[in-house]
Enzyme design. Structure first.
Site, PDB file in Angstrom:
ATOM      1  N   TRP A 290       0.828  -1.216   0.000  1.00 23.44           N
ATOM      2  CA  TRP A 290       0.000   0.000   0.000  1.00 23.44           C
ATOM      3  C   TRP A 290       0.853   1.253   0.000  1.00 23.44           C
ATOM      4  O   TRP A 290       0.432   2.304  -0.471  1.00 23.44           O
ATOM      5  CB  TRP A 290      -1.078  -0.019   1.079  1.00 23.44           C
ATOM      6  CG  TRP A 290      -0.699   0.208   2.521  1.00 23.44           C
ATOM      7  CD1 TRP A 290       0.482  -0.005   3.115  1.00 23.44           C
ATOM      8  CD2 TRP A 290      -1.582   0.709   3.543  1.00 23.44           C
ATOM      9  NE1 TRP A 290       0.410   0.291   4.450  1.00 23.44           N
ATOM     10  CE2 TRP A 290      -0.843   0.734   4.745  1.00 23.44           C
ATOM     11  CE3 TRP A 290      -2.905   1.116   3.578  1.00 23.44           C
ATOM     12  CZ2 TRP A 290      -1.401   1.160   5.955  1.00 23.44           C
ATOM     13  CZ3 TRP A 290      -3.453   1.533   4.788  1.00 23.44           C
ATOM     14  CH2 TRP A 290      -2.707   1.562   5.951  1.00 23.44           C
TER      15      TRP A 290
ATOM     16  N   TYR B   5       3.700   3.631  17.637  1.00 23.23           N
ATOM     17  CA  TYR B   5       3.308   3.089  16.335  1.00 23.23           C
ATOM     18  C   TYR B   5       1.807   3.251  16.046  1.00 23.23           C
ATOM     19  O   TYR B   5       1.334   4.380  15.930  1.00 23.23           O
ATOM     20  CB  TYR B   5       3.726   1.621  16.363  1.00 23.23           C
ATOM     21  CG  TYR B   5       4.189   1.050  15.052  1.00 23.23           C
ATOM     22  CD1 TYR B   5       4.885   1.799  14.131  1.00 23.23           C
ATOM     23  CD2 TYR B   5       3.938  -0.284  14.748  1.00 23.23           C
ATOM     24  CE1 TYR B   5       5.320   1.238  12.941  1.00 23.23           C
ATOM     25  CE2 TYR B   5       4.378  -0.860  13.563  1.00 23.23           C
ATOM     26  CZ  TYR B   5       5.064  -0.098  12.663  1.00 23.23           C
ATOM     27  OH  TYR B   5       5.488  -0.661  11.499  1.00 23.23           O
ATOM     28  N   TRP B   6       1.049   2.162  15.980  1.00 24.98           N
ATOM     29  CA  TRP B   6      -0.367   2.279  15.617  1.00 24.98           C
ATOM     30  C   TRP B   6      -1.264   2.352  16.851  1.00 24.98           C
ATOM     31  O   TRP B   6      -2.440   2.019  16.790  1.00 24.98           O
ATOM     32  CB  TRP B   6      -0.778   1.112  14.724  1.00 24.98           C
ATOM     33  CG  TRP B   6      -0.095   1.156  13.393  1.00 24.98           C
ATOM     34  CD1 TRP B   6       0.985   0.414  13.004  1.00 24.98           C
ATOM     35  CD2 TRP B   6      -0.407   2.000  12.270  1.00 24.98           C
ATOM     36  NE1 TRP B   6       1.366   0.740  11.720  1.00 24.98           N
ATOM     37  CE2 TRP B   6       0.526   1.716  11.245  1.00 24.98           C
ATOM     38  CE3 TRP B   6      -1.377   2.987  12.035  1.00 24.98           C
ATOM     39  CZ2 TRP B   6       0.522   2.350  10.007  1.00 24.98           C
ATOM     40  CZ3 TRP B   6      -1.385   3.620  10.799  1.00 24.98           C
ATOM     41  CH2 TRP B   6      -0.450   3.303   9.800  1.00 24.98           C
TER      42      TRP B   6
ATOM     43  N   TYR C 226      16.143  -6.676   6.917  1.00 24.98           N
ATOM     44  CA  TYR C 226      14.751  -6.656   7.359  1.00 24.98           C
ATOM     45  C   TYR C 226      14.359  -8.061   7.784  1.00 24.98           C
ATOM     46  O   TYR C 226      14.906  -9.050   7.302  1.00 24.98           O
ATOM     47  CB  TYR C 226      13.848  -6.159   6.209  1.00 24.98           C
ATOM     48  CG  TYR C 226      12.395  -6.045   6.605  1.00 24.98           C
ATOM     49  CD1 TYR C 226      11.955  -4.959   7.358  1.00 24.98           C
ATOM     50  CD2 TYR C 226      11.469  -7.030   6.250  1.00 24.98           C
ATOM     51  CE1 TYR C 226      10.623  -4.862   7.752  1.00 24.98           C
ATOM     52  CE2 TYR C 226      10.136  -6.931   6.641  1.00 24.98           C
ATOM     53  CZ  TYR C 226       9.724  -5.846   7.394  1.00 24.98           C
ATOM     54  OH  TYR C 226       8.419  -5.747   7.787  1.00 24.98           O
TER      55      TYR C 226
ATOM     56  N   GLU D 158       7.716   9.079   9.823  1.00 23.42           N
ATOM     57  CA  GLU D 158       6.746   8.016   9.580  1.00 23.42           C
ATOM     58  C   GLU D 158       5.446   8.307  10.328  1.00 23.42           C
ATOM     59  O   GLU D 158       4.355   8.190   9.788  1.00 23.42           O
ATOM     60  CB  GLU D 158       7.365   6.687  10.045  1.00 23.42           C
ATOM     61  CG  GLU D 158       6.585   5.454   9.678  1.00 23.42           C
ATOM     62  CD  GLU D 158       7.305   4.177  10.125  1.00 23.42           C
ATOM     63  OE1 GLU D 158       8.400   4.284  10.733  1.00 23.42           O
ATOM     64  OE2 GLU D 158       6.770   3.079   9.882  1.00 23.42           O
TER      65      GLU D 158
ATOM     66  N   ASP E 141      -0.160  -2.627  12.050  1.00 20.69           N
ATOM     67  CA  ASP E 141       0.324  -3.862  12.673  1.00 20.69           C
ATOM     68  C   ASP E 141      -0.070  -4.091  14.129  1.00 20.69           C
ATOM     69  O   ASP E 141      -0.615  -5.118  14.469  1.00 20.69           O
ATOM     70  CB  ASP E 141       1.856  -3.920  12.581  1.00 20.69           C
ATOM     71  CG  ASP E 141       2.353  -3.562  11.200  1.00 20.69           C
ATOM     72  OD1 ASP E 141       1.517  -3.321  10.313  1.00 20.69           O
ATOM     73  OD2 ASP E 141       3.570  -3.522  11.010  1.00 20.69           O
TER      74      ASP E 141
HETATM   75  C1  9WN Z   1       5.262  -4.653   8.176  1.00 24.95           C
HETATM   76  C2  9WN Z   1       6.130   0.014   5.316  1.00 24.95           C
HETATM   77  C3  9WN Z   1       5.208  -0.675   6.296  1.00 24.95           C
HETATM   78  C4  9WN Z   1       3.778  -0.109   6.239  1.00 24.95           C
HETATM   79  C5  9WN Z   1       2.915  -0.615   7.369  1.00 24.95           C
HETATM   80  C6  9WN Z   1       3.625  -0.344   8.674  1.00 24.95           C
HETATM   81  C7  9WN Z   1       4.999  -1.004   8.671  1.00 24.95           C
HETATM   82  C8  9WN Z   1       5.898  -3.288   8.436  1.00 24.95           C
HETATM   83  C9  9WN Z   1       6.835  -3.371   9.643  1.00 24.95           C
HETATM   84  O1  9WN Z   1       5.755  -0.512   7.593  1.00 24.95           O
HETATM   85  O2  9WN Z   1       4.815  -2.395   8.652  1.00 24.95           O
HETATM   86  O3  9WN Z   1       4.461  -4.568   7.026  1.00 24.95           O
HETATM   87  O4  9WN Z   1       7.850  -4.049   9.506  1.00 24.95           O
HETATM   88  O5  9WN Z   1       6.567  -2.777  10.665  1.00 24.95           O
HETATM   89  O6  9WN Z   1       2.878  -0.816   9.738  1.00 24.95           O
HETATM   90  O7  9WN Z   1       1.665   0.001   7.337  1.00 24.95           O
HETATM   91  O8  9WN Z   1       3.192  -0.453   5.036  1.00 24.95           O
HETATM   92  O9  9WN Z   1       6.034   1.391   5.458  1.00 24.95           O
END
Ligand code: 9WN
Length: 725
Positions: free
Chosen positions: A43, A365-366, A90, A409, A172
């Site tokens: 996304w 974060y969220w 990662y 972010e 997440d």
């Molecule tokens: C896992 C990349 C992504 C976003 C997500 C965000 C975060 C990843 C993570 O980063 O998620 O997909 O490793 O934390 O939660 O919305 O797309 O920016």
């Protein structure tokens, strides 16, 4: 006012945002962040394309191509496409996912924003023909991705699709997943060995998901790979199956846009329309909780709604799936302290989670910070339901966050401080979209070199003439006019955001009756105004009203700048003289001081109108004069008996609004263009700071300014000339 068009302000920030995107651009896709997220995310790419659409169609298209180049045979668009050259930084990467066919992707998906991005690219394309070809090529791929969701994620045909991993939600560690995750019993010993890498990039642990969360994320991935990503098996065994509000709202909105795409390229869109109807009905009926008056996700394991309090529950506005009544209730909740009602002053709109709840954490974060992507979708949704003021106000706030705190972010919802990764992709791309969209009518202001094209009207148009109404002297004309203006104000001016409903005003009986009384200004004896207070109130109100009347009469619908000589073209005859808005502002209220960037004053030589100048001038008038634009002061009705207090309030409000922003972290102050244009009235930097001081809310920012008067850098804000309607 005057006709000088500034292009300062956000220009440098748009450049900064573009520079970040250039830095994150790999030639095929854009990394969400330079270090934390080195691969391509599903996304995120849609959000990137939305920003690129404004200045690089080519990149927007490449971004989408790169992602869909890795679409699975079953139609699924993967959450991550791994870059083989960037492996090792990662977790989890392909070695852990072990998806079929050795693909370099993860084995889950994400909210399907791509039809929305594709339509956006087309709508902003300079090269319509190639954008049309792009839609033709994308349509079957987009159809396949939606078909995958309906076939595999809604096996019992409810109209709602499920997610099977919190990462699929995009949010997440949202508190919405606490309950379903807690229900997953994880034996540490039964988990495959793994090492988190997200904490190796300098982001503090309290801003990221916990280890318990990660254990469950890993548990689910392990289950998927053990089942070879077979959707039927996963559906049978997976302990986390949730019909999420955000995911389904995005899908619903994407169906809407996909149908539009299909129509543009002459396709039969009945299948998409069927999905759209089913999903919007299911959101409205099955996700709505009448007790909580909000939309909630559904846990398919328990069959129950998950009572939650995240910003995701507003997303049926973005989907345009909520009923009017539901939308009204959501709007009320949005405007409450739970979500930092606008300009509450001690928080930023809107936090991702209800501020009144225990789980709310402004940093994590969220679980409470402000996220630009969520607010971007929400502001679009509000606009669709006609909540334009709130939508605009949110956009303006979103624009301010990266300007003040950097392109991070996410942002602390209490202090605004930026967290997570810096140089973040979607914060930069959506900032670009917001600036372009918010100032859409004013594209020229973003065109560094351009001067806008505007009409210059001939002659002066006297606005206080109504056939058949004979001007007659009336001692009480001033109070009558004021009460008539007061009536218009009550009915058509929204005091909280300073907006005017011009169209409704023009049709109204009250406007007609105002026009009839304004005729009598022709027989008005200005000498009847004796005190300074009477004069100030009279002229300020008259200025504000002639501007509004001018907008109504000239039928302007985007900006007063559509007419280059707006402020001299319209006028009232008062007694023996004619007064245009510029005569009132610069001649009367500014004691005939030169208008900015003009060589001579408005009253030249022995102009008899000089007799009515108000001396000495009161600087506070600048915060009371309305120019029919979003950046100028909100319209108020001024009364002689209270004028000093009223001007004081108007000044204080303006100075503590987003027109004056102190950024200690950047040693910078952003000032309204008004302070630049009217240097003659306010003086230079130190004089301006001295003027601001008593009005500024006494907080650490005001203190910072007092201590750094000599070194703080001044930058002038973009002036928003769009009509305040
Ligand atoms: C896992 C990349 C992504 C976003 C997500 C965000 C975060 C990843 C993570 O980063 O998620 O997909 O490793 O934390 O939660 O919305 O797309 O920016």
């Amino acid at each position: 006012m005057f006709e000088f068009f500034s292009t300062k302000g956000f220009k440098s920030y748009v450049k900064e945002a573009r520079k970040i995107l250039d830095g994150n651009w790999t030639g095929r896709y854009t990394k969400p962040s330079p270090t934390l997220y080195p691969h391509q995310w599903n996304w995120d790419s849609a959000f990137m394309a939305i920003g690129y659409a404004h200045y690089s169609e080519d990149r927007a298209i490449k971004e989408i191509h790169s992602l869909f180049g890795h679409q699975w045979e079953n139609g699924m668009v993967p959450q991550i496409v791994f870059n083989p050259e960037a492996l090792g930084n990662y977790f989890p990467e392909p070695d852990f996912w072990q998806v079929p066919g050795g693909r370099l992707t993860s084995g889950i998906t994400m909210p399907p924003l791509h039809a929305i991005a594709c339509l956006h690219i087309y709508q902003h394309a300079k090269n319509r023909r190639s954008a049309h070809d792009f839609l033709k090529e994308m349509y079957p791929k987009l159809m396949a991705s939606h078909r995958y969701l309906y076939r595999h994620r809604d096996p019992v045909k409810t109209g709602l699709v499920y997610i099977r991993h919190p990462w699929e939600s995009g949010l997440d560690n949202s508190p919405s997943w606490d309950c379903p995750l807690k229900n997953i019993q994880v034996e540490k010993t039964g988990l495959p060995a793994y090492k988190r890498k997200d904490l190796a990039h300098g982001v503090p642990v309290e801003q990221r998901p916990s280890n318990e969360d990660y254990d469950r994320y890993v548990y689910l991935v392990d289950l998927f790979r053990e089942n070879h990503y077979d959707e039927t098996e996963i559906y049978r065994q997976c302990p986390f199956l949730v019909q999420d509000v955000l995911f389904n709202s995005i899908l619903c909105r994407a169906n809407r846009d996909l149908a539009e795409v299909g129509k543009i390229i002459d396709q039969d869109v009945s299948e998409v329309e069927e999905w759209l109807a089913q999903t919007s009905r299911a959101i409205r009926e099955r996700m709505w909780s009448p007790e909580r008056k909000q939309f909630d996700p559904i846990d398919l394991i328990t069959g129950e709604q998950l009572p939650t309090a995240t910003a995701a529950s507003f997303m049926p506005l973005f989907a345009v799936a909520a009923s009017q009544k539901q939308a009204q209730l959501l709007y009320e909740r949005l405007n409450s302290v739970s979500f930092c009602a606008l300009h509450q002053g001690n928080c930023f709109t809107i936090p991702n989670y209800d501020m009144a709840r225990n789980e709310f954490d402004p940093k994590n974060y969220w679980r409470g910070p402000v996220w630009i992507n969520i607010n971007w979708m929400l502001s679009q949704g509000l606009k669709s339901y006609g909540y334009r003021e709130k939508s605009d106000a949110m956009k303006k706030d979103m624009i301010q966050l990266p300007v003040r705190f950097g392109f991070h972010e996410y942002f602390d919802s209490i202090t605004g401080k930026g967290y997570g990764s810096d140089s973040f992709g979607w914060t930069s791309s959506l900032f670009i979209d917001l600036v372009y969209e918010y100032y859409d009518e004013d594209r020229q202001a973003l065109n560094w070199l351009g001067r806008r094209k505007s009409r210059k009207l001939k002659d002066v148009k006297i606005l206080n003439e109504v056939p058949g109404v004979i001007p007659s002297p009336a001692a009480d004309l001033a109070p009558k006019l004021m009460s008539s203006i007061g009536e218009l104000k009550d009915m058509f001016y929204s005091m909280d955001r300073g907006l005017v409903d011009y169209a409704a005003m023009k049709r109204s009986e009250e406007y007609r009756s105002y026009l009839e009384s304004v005729v009598h200004l022709k027989a008005f004896d200005l000498k009847g105004l004796v005190t300074r207070e009477e004069k100030l109130a009279f002229w300020i109100n008259l200025y504000n009203t002639i501007v509004v009347q001018g907008i109504v009469e000239l039928g302007l619908n985007s900006s007063v700048r559509g007419i280059s000589n707006f402020f001299t073209h319209i006028a009232y005859d008062i007694g023996d003289y004619t007064f245009a808005p510029d005569d009132i502002e610069h001649g009367i209220l500014r004691s005939n001081a030169h208008p900015p960037y003009r060589m001579s004053p408005v009253f030249k030589g022995r102009d008899p109108r000089r007799a009515y100048m108000i001396e000495p001038m009161d600087n506070r008038i600048h915060f009371a004069l309305v120019c029919g634009s979003r950046s100028c002061a909100p319209i108020r009705f001024y009364e002689a008996g209270a004028i000093d207090d009223q001007l004081e309030t108007a000044t204080r409000n303006f100075i503590n609004s987003s027109e004056v922003v102190i950024l200690p972290e950047k040693n910078k102050i952003l000032l309204s263009e008004i302070f630049n244009w009217y240097k003659k009235d306010f003086g230079h930097r130190r004089d301006i700071f001295r003027f601001l001081r008593p009005y500024l809310d006494q907080d650490e920012k005001a203190e910072y300014l007092a201590e750094h008067m000599d070194t703080i850098e001044v930058e002038h804000l973009f002036y928003d000339w769009n009509l305040n309607h």
